[in-house]
Write a protein that holds these residues in place. Structure first.
Motif, PDB file in Angstrom:
ATOM      1  N   ALA A  92       0.847  -1.377  -0.164  1.00 16.19           N
ATOM      2  CA  ALA A  92       0.070  -0.045  -0.050  1.00 16.19           C
ATOM      3  C   ALA A  92       0.842   1.338  -0.075  1.00 16.19           C
ATOM      4  CB  ALA A  92      -1.030  -0.020   1.040  1.00 16.19           C
ATOM      5  N   ARG A  93       0.442   2.166  -0.920  1.00 20.75           N
ATOM      6  CA  ARG A  93       1.306   3.239  -0.869  1.00 20.75           C
ATOM      7  C   ARG A  93       0.286   4.412  -0.017  1.00 20.75           C
ATOM      8  NH1 ARG A  93       0.499   3.614  -7.398  1.00 20.75           N
ATOM      9  NH2 ARG A  93       2.398   1.959  -7.778  1.00 20.75           N
ATOM     10  N   PRO A  94       1.068   5.382   0.501  1.00 19.77           N
ATOM     11  CA  PRO A  94       0.337   6.385   1.418  1.00 19.77           C
ATOM     12  C   PRO A  94      -0.946   6.673   1.302  1.00 19.77           C
ATOM     13  CG  PRO A  94       2.562   7.265   0.877  1.00 19.77           C
ATOM     14  CD  PRO A  94       2.376   6.041  -0.050  1.00 19.77           C
ATOM     15  N   ASP A 139      -3.189   4.873  -0.783  1.00 20.38           N
ATOM     16  CA  ASP A 139      -3.929   3.706  -1.138  1.00 20.38           C
ATOM     17  C   ASP A 139      -4.820   3.012  -0.135  1.00 20.38           C
ATOM     18  OD1 ASP A 139      -2.839   3.349  -3.922  1.00 20.38           O
ATOM     19  OD2 ASP A 139      -1.280   1.893  -3.010  1.00 20.38           O
ATOM     20  N   GLY A 162      -3.310   3.206   3.433  1.00 17.40           N
ATOM     21  CA  GLY A 162      -2.102   3.466   3.595  1.00 17.40           C
ATOM     22  C   GLY A 162      -2.153   4.908   4.634  1.00 17.40           C
ATOM     23  N   ASP A 163      -1.004   5.319   5.143  1.00 23.15           N
ATOM     24  CA  ASP A 163      -0.963   6.227   6.170  1.00 23.15           C
ATOM     25  C   ASP A 163      -1.324   7.687   5.990  1.00 23.15           C
ATOM     26  OD1 ASP A 163       1.270   7.137   4.857  1.00 23.15           O
ATOM     27  OD2 ASP A 163       2.904   6.087   6.524  1.00 23.15           O
ATOM     28  N   ASP A 212      -5.813   4.300  -5.269  1.00 23.41           N
ATOM     29  CA  ASP A 212      -5.710   5.260  -4.574  1.00 23.41           C
ATOM     30  C   ASP A 212      -6.925   5.846  -4.140  1.00 23.41           C
ATOM     31  OD1 ASP A 212      -3.583   8.037  -4.679  1.00 23.41           O
ATOM     32  OD2 ASP A 212      -5.596   8.411  -4.439  1.00 23.41           O
TER      33      ASP A 212
END
Ligand code: NAP
Length: 343
Positions: A26-28, A30, A71-72, A136
């Motif tokens: 996971a990207r930030p 996502d 994601g964070d 996203d």
């Protein structure tokens, strides 16, 4: 990386087979979503066939599921939320279309939910015939409370693709509207046009759908292969929404338009078969429309919640995907197959 069990066409024109792939970490921004329901769109047939550019391909762009990881930097969603993903999973976010929330018309080309390169790492996007999808948060939608999740899944493509042109061409209580082709898109087109207040006529090649079309909300039904019924439609319609998936003789439909009327194709046949003179004599237009962007998709979902609109679905199990695709190809579905990933 997360290993995902998916259902993929391994080659162009191939059957759908179980297949596993590694889904990105996971990207930030996502959201990872456990797929609960995924609609089967006629576009999936085109993509598995002649439109497909890259295989193995995991189709599916009408996804509803439960958030299992964020994601964070994700702000709009939390683990456990019921959400949806549609036809577009990214876009440039900078062009005029993107800034207006019309990302499906991204001037640099939107990123489709499957069968296309990811904008960041170039990996293939993979769709909802799978245990999970990742997207996203900008392209993830909350499902309004009260909408049945299985019936809501097709709203993410069939729904927005019919809602958007009806809104763009200002369909309302003053309009006489025809919906051409009563399939996955068309049956939602009938529901939307009726809910927008129009006088609605369903055009179908299938006599067996006439009673359903009336039940879906049409005021009238025309059997479009009956020349007499078609001739009686001349000069009546402000707007025709054409959802037919193949090329067909369009001139009798264009002749059904009033002065300045528009026939909008969302079915995207390879060619339009129309006599230019039929356009000229009524200053009529032929147009085409894609899916909708994030702003209009949220508007459409709110409209569906308010009007209690979902798709009429036939649930199928994972093991029935190939049968469903063959039946869809043969115009044998009422009116959208949706894969129940728990079956
Ligand atoms: P579908 O469920 O198969 O519906 C298509 C309908 O077209 C059929 O139910 C049938 O309605 C009619 N039809 C089929 N063959 C025909 C023929 N030979 N002559 C006249 N009518 C015929 O498909 P769908 O999922 O609604 O998708 C429809 C098309 O829209 C596909 O080509 C799909 O790729 C495209 N699409 C475009 C977009 C976009 O962004 N513009 C988005 C989604 C889908 P009757 O039985 O009532 O005649």
């Amino acid at each position: 990386m997360t290993e995902v069990t998916a259902f993929a066409a391994l080659e162009s024109g191939g059957r759908i087979e179980p297949w596993t792939y590694e889904q990105r970490a996971a990207r930030p921004s996502d959201v990872r979503i456990e797929v609960q329901y995924c609609g089967i769109c006629h576009t999936d047939l085109h993509m598995i066939g002649p439109w497909g550019q890259s295989f193995p391909m995991v189709p599916g762009h009408e996804v509803v599921g439960r958030v299992i990881e964020i994601g964070d930097q994700v702000g709009a969603f939390a683990v456990g939320d019921v959400v949806a993903v549609g036809t577009i999973v990214d876009a440039c976010r900078e062009c005029e279309s993107c800034l207006a929330g019309q990302e499906s018309y991204c001037l640099r080309g939107a990123t489709p939910a499957y069968g296309a390169p990811d904008r960041i790492d170039g990996s293939q996007t993979r769709g909802g015939y799978a245990d999970s999808v990742i997207c996203d948060e900008r392209f993830v939608y909350a499902i309004p409370a009260g909408l049945d999740p299985a019936g809501a899944a097709p709203l993410l493509c069939a729904g927005i693709t019919t809602y958007s042109p009806l809104r763009h061409w200002n369909v309302g209580p003053h309009s006489t509207v025809g919906i051409v082709g009563i399939g996955g898109l068309g049956h939602l087109g009938v529901k939307f046009a009726r809910a927008l207040g129009a006088h609605v006529v369903a055009f179908t090649t299938s006599a067996g759908k006439a009673a359903d079309a009336l039940a879906l909300g049409a005021h009238e039904v025309v059997l479009s292969r009956d020349e007499n019924q078609m001739a009686a439609q001349a000069n009546r319609f402000d707007f025709l929404l054409d959802t037919v998936s193949v090329g067909y003789p369009m001139t009798p439909f264009v002749q059904a338009l009033r002065l300045n009327g528009t026939l909008c194709s969302v079915g995207l046949p390879a060619q339009f078969d129309v006599a230019p003179m039929a356009l000229a004599v009524g200053r009529r237009s032929i147009a085409a429309s894609g899916s909708g962007g994030t702003v209009e998709t949220r508007e459409m979902l709110a409209f569906c919640a308010e009007q209690e609109i979902t798709a009429d679905v036939e649930l199928v199990s994972r093991g029935e995907i190939n049968t469903a695709l063959r039946r869809l190809e043969g115009n044998d579905v009422k009116y959208r197959f949706v894969i129940d990933m728990a079956r």
